[in-house]
Design a protein around this motif. Sequence first.
Motif: not given
Length: 204
Positions: A117-139
């Motif tokens: 996972y890679t999230i742009v610096a301006d949005e890093s630290g908001n939990g989006y990498a975790t949210e995306a990774a969990v969703a992809l693993l479930e899928y």
Amino acid sequence: MPSIFKASPSWSIETNHLHISYFMHDSLLHSQFLVNLWNSKEFVKACGETGINTAEKASNFLRTRVHSDYARNGYSMFLVSLKPDDHATLAESIPIGTVSLMKGEPPNAYLAPDIGYTIVADESGNGYATEAAVALLEYAKKEHGVNAVLGFCDKEDTHSARVLQKIGLEFRGERELRVFGGKESAIYALPWMSKDLTVYGVHD
């Protein structure tokens, strides 16, 4: 040879804040976003230079590697877009990163995909990498039967390590992995996976 994959430009995995969608190799927006992301100082520091520094090179990479993986595995690298509001469509959302399950082509591949996972610096630290990774693993588990997943990161990369732990992977030690040019990397795996990671093709 893998069949041609017809990726739908409107398909996505939707979460509370995100849309996770296919990268379209014929989209200038997607290609240019990948160039900007992979040539940012944060990405280069963490992952090194990829050599993909033009939209043309990015488009070719998406076509020859990512779409080939979609065709062979059903998954690969996906675009992560942030919804401006709870009910926003994919078209209304803004690209902020990538999330991936990558599994190379045998015999030069691990026997389980690795998540990244890679999230742009301006949005890093908001939990989006975790949210995306969990969703992809479930899928991937539901749609493609993926039950074994690996995670790799630099042994000094505490941010990536935290995300891997948050999505349920556990630390399995450090090894000098040939896939990373012999660089020593931290290795993570799902708890129920064999303690002997050579079962999955992971060795020095």
